[in-house]
Design an enzyme around this catalytic site. Structure first.
Site, mmCIF file in Angstrom:
data_model
loop_
_atom_site.group_PDB
_atom_site.id
_atom_site.type_symbol
_atom_site.label_atom_id
_atom_site.label_comp_id
_atom_site.label_asym_id
_atom_site.label_seq_id
_atom_site.Cartn_x
_atom_site.Cartn_y
_atom_site.Cartn_z
ATOM 1 N N GLY A 135 27.390 65.948 24.224
ATOM 2 C CA GLY A 135 28.346 66.631 25.093
ATOM 3 C C GLY A 135 28.278 66.117 26.521
ATOM 4 N N LEU B 127 27.296 67.676 29.343
ATOM 5 C CA LEU B 127 26.016 67.962 29.986
ATOM 6 C C LEU B 127 24.879 67.244 29.266
ATOM 7 C CD1 LEU B 127 24.178 69.412 31.981
ATOM 8 C CD2 LEU B 127 24.261 71.446 30.504
ATOM 9 N N TYR C 109 35.434 83.155 23.219
ATOM 10 C CA TYR C 109 34.405 82.247 23.760
ATOM 11 C C TYR C 109 33.459 83.020 24.688
ATOM 12 C CZ TYR C 109 32.389 78.626 26.795
ATOM 13 O OH TYR C 109 31.527 77.849 27.536
HETATM 14 N N1 NAP Z 1 32.856 72.639 29.647
HETATM 15 C C1 NAP Z 1 32.923 73.594 30.579
HETATM 16 O O1 NAP Z 1 33.846 73.636 31.404
HETATM 17 C C2 NAP Z 1 31.854 74.638 30.655
HETATM 18 C C3 NAP Z 1 31.987 75.665 31.608
HETATM 19 C C4 NAP Z 1 30.975 76.614 31.706
HETATM 20 C C5 NAP Z 1 29.872 76.551 30.887
HETATM 21 N N2 NAP Z 1 29.779 75.555 29.960
HETATM 22 C C6 NAP Z 1 28.601 75.536 29.096
HETATM 23 O O2 NAP Z 1 27.884 74.357 29.405
HETATM 24 C C7 NAP Z 1 27.208 73.899 28.230
HETATM 25 C C8 NAP Z 1 27.512 72.418 28.035
HETATM 26 O O3 NAP Z 1 28.909 72.273 27.854
HETATM 27 P P1 NAP Z 1 29.631 70.863 27.855
HETATM 28 O O4 NAP Z 1 30.683 70.925 28.897
HETATM 29 O O5 NAP Z 1 28.634 69.769 27.872
HETATM 30 O O6 NAP Z 1 30.351 70.962 26.452
HETATM 31 P P2 NAP Z 1 30.787 69.824 25.447
HETATM 32 O O7 NAP Z 1 31.029 68.554 26.150
HETATM 33 O O8 NAP Z 1 31.871 70.444 24.616
HETATM 34 O O9 NAP Z 1 29.485 69.652 24.579
HETATM 35 C C9 NAP Z 1 29.070 70.630 23.673
HETATM 36 C C10 NAP Z 1 28.262 69.945 22.615
HETATM 37 O O10 NAP Z 1 27.902 70.932 21.640
HETATM 38 C C11 NAP Z 1 28.017 70.323 20.386
HETATM 39 N N3 NAP Z 1 28.251 71.264 19.294
HETATM 40 C C12 NAP Z 1 29.325 72.045 19.080
HETATM 41 N N4 NAP Z 1 29.190 72.681 17.900
HETATM 42 C C13 NAP Z 1 28.014 72.277 17.378
HETATM 43 C C14 NAP Z 1 27.319 72.560 16.184
HETATM 44 N N5 NAP Z 1 27.811 73.400 15.259
HETATM 45 N N6 NAP Z 1 26.137 71.973 15.967
HETATM 46 C C15 NAP Z 1 25.610 71.106 16.866
HETATM 47 N N7 NAP Z 1 26.222 70.783 18.019
HETATM 48 C C16 NAP Z 1 27.415 71.376 18.260
HETATM 49 C C17 NAP Z 1 29.198 69.399 20.489
HETATM 50 O O11 NAP Z 1 29.085 68.441 19.474
HETATM 51 P P3 NAP Z 1 30.276 67.402 19.148
HETATM 52 O O12 NAP Z 1 30.183 66.384 20.253
HETATM 53 O O13 NAP Z 1 29.900 66.869 17.822
HETATM 54 O O14 NAP Z 1 31.519 68.215 19.168
HETATM 55 C C18 NAP Z 1 29.031 68.844 21.888
HETATM 56 O O15 NAP Z 1 28.284 67.658 21.885
HETATM 57 C C19 NAP Z 1 27.656 74.816 27.100
HETATM 58 O O16 NAP Z 1 26.695 75.821 26.930
HETATM 59 C C20 NAP Z 1 28.921 75.446 27.615
HETATM 60 O O17 NAP Z 1 29.138 76.738 27.042
HETATM 61 C C21 NAP Z 1 30.742 74.592 29.842
#
Ligand code: NAP
Length: 300
Positions: A10, A12, A124
């Site tokens: 992902g 992060l 979510y």
């Molecule tokens: N994105 C935002 O704007 C945002 C805002 C606030 C908080 N956050 C939080 O920040 C954290 C990091 O988010 P991010 O932006 O890095 O999100 P991201 O780019 O969507 O990455 C999330 C990762 O989780 C993996 N994932 C999803 N379902 C899964 C499963 N069943 N088993 C194993 N891995 C799984 C995804 O795998 P795949 O690559 O295979 O899909 C992806 O690599 C999360 O906790 C999110 O809730 C994000």
């Protein structure tokens, strides 16, 4: 220090891998190695690796899609952190849980403090809030678990608003972007540093168990879209910038309702971690600069 990282592919996750401090033995997992929808697999991972920390950066992050996949979102965002918390409780070890501004409904109109009550709007937000509650219930004592909430994550890699805006600026002469939702971006370049710093300091001093982290200042999505155009031009990532029109949320209907004002008050976290705030425009510039470097090395 042995760290089991989830969500390594992902936004992060990739930044965490790129900035892993010396002395950290990192076990970086993706969906292929560890399915977060499978709570038994999460428990088994803790039992077999016996990490000092689980850094849970993986999540079901498709906010609109979650409205039609609530069970899967709940499994990944609530049951996986619960499984980590329960198994770390018996095996030993700490949990660093990444969470979100979407645990708040955004109606109070001033920045959220880390100790405020959760009141999410959509699936979510509910599932991430349930994950937080489980972490606190099963591993909440003796600073064994930490929750770090962040917002509007942006990065040179992965699916995010900045990369979408760059594409729209290239493809269109004008487009509308919501101007009545206010929050702040969180560059993964800064966010990853905050995560590593917190885990490093946790062994040395008392830290707040719920922390907030974003870049500094406040913006609407419209402000960010306009800045992407201006900075994209300056950095040569764009040949021309489209005219961005400010629109209201009701003109851009989405399946999930979003908080209208979700600024996180990060002051106490910055103080505890002894990290300087970086204004969101500088943080955005740094993300775009990474994209410029990547484009140049691709051409070269
Ligand atoms: N994105 C935002 O704007 C945002 C805002 C606030 C908080 N956050 C939080 O920040 C954290 C990091 O988010 P991010 O932006 O890095 O999100 P991201 O780019 O969507 O990455 C999330 C990762 O989780 C993996 N994932 C999803 N379902 C899964 C499963 N069943 N088993 C194993 N891995 C799984 C995804 O795998 P795949 O690559 O295979 O899909 C992806 O690599 C999360 O906790 C999110 O809730 C994000």
């Amino acid at each position: 220090m042995k760290v089991l990282l989830t969500g390594s592919a992902g936004q992060l996750g990739q930044a965490l891998i790129a900035s892993v401090p010396q002395g950290v033995e990192l076990i970086a997992t993706t969906r292929r190695d560890l399915d977060l929808a499978d709570d038994k697999a999460c428990r088994d991972a803790v039992r077999s690796h016996r990490p000092d920390w689980v850094l849970n950066a993986g999540a079901y992050t498709a906010v609109d899609q979650a409205e039609s996949q609530p069970e899967l979102a709940h499994a990944v965002n609530a049951l996986a952190p619960q499984a980590f918390a329960e198994s770390l409780r018996s095996e030993g070890g700490h949990l660093f849980q990444i969470s979100t501004d979407f645990v708040f409904n955004g109606s109070q109109g001033f920045p959220y403090q880390p100790d405020q009550e959760r009141n999410p709007l959509g699936v979510y937000g509910y599932t991430k809030a349930a994950g937080e509650a489980a972490v606190q219930e099963f591993l909440g004592d003796e600073e064994r678990s930490f929750i770090l909430r962040t917002s509007w994550v942006i990065s040179p890699v992965g699916k995010n608003f900045v990369r979408t805006m760059l594409r729209l600026h290239r493809e269109k002469t004008q487009f509308g972007v919501v101007a009545d939702q206010v929050g702040c971006t969180s560059s993964t370049l800064n966010l990853a540093q905050a995560c590593w710093r917190a885990m490093e300091l946790a062994g040395q001093k008392s830290l707040p168990t719920v922390m907030h982290w974003s870049d500094a200042g406040a913006a609407s999505w419209y402000d960010v879209a306009v800045s992407v155009g201006r900075m994209g031009l300056e950095l040569g990532l764009l040949d021309s910038a489209a005219a961005v029109q400010p629109i209201v949320t009701s003109a851009y209907p989405t399946k999930a309702q979003r908080p209208t004002y979700s600024l996180l008050d990060c002051a106490s976290t910055r103080e505890a971690l002894d990290l300087e705030a970086e204004h969101w425009q500088q943080a955005l510039w740094n993300v775009l600069k990474r994209l410029q470097n990547a484009a140049q090395s691709h051409c070269g």
